[in-house]
Write a protein that holds these residues in place. Structure first.
Motif, short mmCIF file in Angstrom:
data_model
loop_
_atom_site.label_atom_id
_atom_site.label_comp_id
_atom_site.label_asym_id
_atom_site.label_seq_id
_atom_site.Cartn_x
_atom_site.Cartn_y
_atom_site.Cartn_z
N ILE A 148 56.73 41.42 39.30
CA ILE A 148 56.60 40.13 39.98
C ILE A 148 55.56 40.23 41.10
O ILE A 148 54.68 39.37 41.24
N ASP A 149 55.65 41.32 41.86
CA ASP A 149 54.78 41.42 43.04
C ASP A 149 53.31 41.62 42.66
O ASP A 149 52.41 41.07 43.30
N ALA A 150 53.09 42.40 41.60
CA ALA A 150 51.69 42.60 41.16
C ALA A 150 51.13 41.27 40.63
O ALA A 150 49.97 40.92 40.89
N GLY A 151 51.97 40.51 39.92
CA GLY A 151 51.55 39.18 39.45
C GLY A 151 51.22 38.28 40.62
O GLY A 151 50.24 37.53 40.61
N ARG A 152 52.04 38.39 41.65
CA ARG A 152 51.83 37.58 42.86
C ARG A 152 50.48 37.93 43.52
O ARG A 152 49.68 37.04 43.82
N VAL A 153 50.24 39.23 43.70
CA VAL A 153 49.01 39.65 44.39
C VAL A 153 47.77 39.22 43.61
O VAL A 153 46.83 38.64 44.16
N ASP A 154 47.79 39.46 42.29
CA ASP A 154 46.63 39.10 41.47
C ASP A 154 46.44 37.57 41.43
O ASP A 154 45.31 37.08 41.46
N ALA A 155 47.54 36.85 41.37
CA ALA A 155 47.44 35.38 41.30
C ALA A 155 46.95 34.80 42.62
O ALA A 155 46.18 33.84 42.64
N GLU A 156 47.38 35.41 43.72
CA GLU A 156 46.89 34.92 45.03
C GLU A 156 45.37 35.04 45.08
O GLU A 156 44.68 34.13 45.55
N ALA A 157 44.88 36.19 44.60
CA ALA A 157 43.43 36.42 44.62
C ALA A 157 42.72 35.47 43.67
O ALA A 157 41.65 34.92 43.98
N ALA A 158 43.31 35.23 42.51
CA ALA A 158 42.63 34.41 41.50
C ALA A 158 42.69 32.92 41.82
O ALA A 158 41.74 32.18 41.56
N PHE A 159 43.82 32.46 42.35
CA PHE A 159 44.02 31.01 42.47
C PHE A 159 44.12 30.51 43.91
O PHE A 159 44.25 29.31 44.15
N GLY A 160 44.15 31.43 44.86
CA GLY A 160 44.17 31.02 46.28
C GLY A 160 45.48 30.40 46.72
O GLY A 160 45.53 29.72 47.74
N VAL A 161 46.55 30.64 45.94
CA VAL A 161 47.85 30.09 46.36
C VAL A 161 48.63 31.21 47.04
O VAL A 161 48.63 32.34 46.57
N THR A 162 49.24 30.90 48.19
CA THR A 162 50.06 31.91 48.88
C THR A 162 51.49 31.86 48.33
O THR A 162 52.10 30.79 48.27
N ILE A 163 51.98 33.04 47.92
CA ILE A 163 53.30 33.11 47.29
C ILE A 163 54.20 34.04 48.10
O ILE A 163 53.84 35.18 48.35
N ASN A 164 55.36 33.54 48.50
CA ASN A 164 56.40 34.41 49.08
C ASN A 164 57.59 34.46 48.14
O ASN A 164 57.81 33.53 47.36
N LEU A 165 58.34 35.55 48.23
CA LEU A 165 59.44 35.78 47.29
C LEU A 165 60.79 35.75 47.99
O LEU A 165 60.96 36.36 49.05
#
Ligand code: ADE
Ligand code: ZN
Length: 386
Positions: A148-165
């Motif tokens: 989940i966390d690796a998906g979060r980090v890569d997605a933040e970089a790709a899409f500029g959305v901030t994700i907290n869990l």
């Protein structure tokens, strides 16, 4: 003949008048939809396990060699035939998430979700996940979380959305199991912002059951929240427990508060925010709980709109849900912007981050001729005038 001709001309004028009015209404609705679609958004109540599309579910099923949910039709059929109510919903919800078994599955689910969130102009999101649903069937906490966390980090970089869990206690499980989950989460503590509580049934599994778990989580630095599903027996009592015994920072759902004046006033006074979720199923005539959300909003309670399990409800992702809610409530642009302001105000981030999000919302509203004084609740306007 003359009378006949003038009747035709009159009917023509009437029709063109109706057509003009219809076109104007369509134009206004389209403009509203465009406003809602383009608005920078925050979403605070979204379950990772409720965002698996039928296509993703089937892809993961095939990859893992499972013998169920092997076609999109099978997933859709299971969704369509689930019994009404929370427990019927959860039966499908638990079955579909079991397809996720490897770190890669959790990575893919998270990354794919973020892509869809970006399409909805969501700039900030809190994502719930249910560790116990996965660890109790043999998935290691580390595999699940690192995926989940690796998906979060890569997605933040790709899409500029901030994700907290936010990790959730499943309330039907034991206190010991929830404490074990806290132990397992300890190495990852800094990457999990909050502790929530979901699943069910809620009646018989009240917030106080997990008093010790929440109190330990508070000491470890987690923010606290929990589900208070709508129209559950003792819902109001549960919300009071969450405020006074547990000390929750936010309340998920909790819309029955609108049935109780004292609770409504207390939520407004304490500034505790509710994450409302007016979801809609194909069998529903309209999004649920619109009246309750409007009542809480007009009483000065901070309530936001969220999509909860967007792949499992017809209301879908946030833009569509905002459009459905606006259609049912007749809310103005300023009103809809206030509900989004509530979401940004409920974020557990730094004041600087929060102010930056709110500034972006404010300038979007201004660019669309929305008067900020009309956005703020009566309560805030009073404060601003002081
Ligand atoms: N899990 C996913 N969505 C939920 C909801 N709305 N209530 C309880 N548990 C859930
Ligand atoms: Zn939920």
């Amino acid at each position: 003949m003359l009378r006949f001709l003038s009747a035709i001309v009159f009917a023509g004028l009437l029709l063109s008048g109706c057509a003009t009015q219809g076109a104007q209404e369509d134009g206004a609705a389209n403009a509203m939809h465009a406003y809602l679609a383009g608005m920078p958004k925050a979403e605070l109540h979204l379950h990772l396990e409720g965002t698996l599309s039928p296509e993703t579910t089937v892809r993961i099923t095939r990859r893992n060699g499972l013998d169920y949910f092997t076609t999109v039709e099978e997933v859709k059929q299971s969704l369509a035939s689930r019994p009404p109510g929370l427990m019927g919903f959860l039966a499908h919800h638990f079955k579909s998430q079991e397809v996720m078994q490897t770190r890669q599955d959790f990575y893919d689910a998270t990354y794919k979700l973020a892509e869809t969130l970006a399409d909805n102009n969501i700039v900030y999101v809190d994502v719930f996940f249910d560790p116990q649903a996965h660890t109790t069937r043999g998935v290691s906490f580390a595999d699940m979380f690192e995926g989940i966390d690796a998906g979060r980090v890569d997605a933040e970089a790709a899409f500029g959305v901030t994700i907290n869990l936010i990790m959730c206690i499943q309330r039907e499980r034991s206190v010991e199991s929830a404490l074990e989950m806290l132990d397992q989460a300890a190495p990852f503590r800094s990457r999990i912002i909050g502790l929530g509580m979901d699943s069910g049934p809620e009646y018989g599994n009240p917030p106080v059951k997990f008093r010790d778990v929440y109190s330990r989580a508070r000491e470890e630095g987690y923010f606290l929240t929990g589900h208070h599903d709508v129209d559950v027996r003792d819902s109001i009592k549960h919300i009071w427990q969450s405020l006074d015994v547990i000390g929750m920072d936010r309340i998920d759902h909790g819309l029955n508060a609108s049935d109780d004046d004292e609770l409504t006033k207390e939520l407004a006074r304490r500034g505790i925010c509710l994450t409302g979720s007016p979801v809609m199923r194909s069998t529903d005539p309209a999004p649920q709980d619109v009246d309750r959300i409007m009542a809480l909003d007009s009483a000065g309670v901070c309530v936001s709109l969220n999509s909860d399990d967007p792949e499992e409800f017809e209301s879908g992702y946030l833009t569509n849900m905002l459009i459905l809610f606006q259609g049912a409530s007749g809310y103005s642009r300023a009103d809809m912007t206030r509900l989004m302001l509530n979401a940004f105000n409920s974020i557990w981030g730094t004041t600087t981050d929060k102010n930056a999000y709110i500034a972006a919302l404010k300038s979007y509203a201004a660019a669309h001729d929305v008067v900020w004084g009309e956005v703020m609740s009566a309560d805030d306007s009073d404060k601003a005038a002081e």
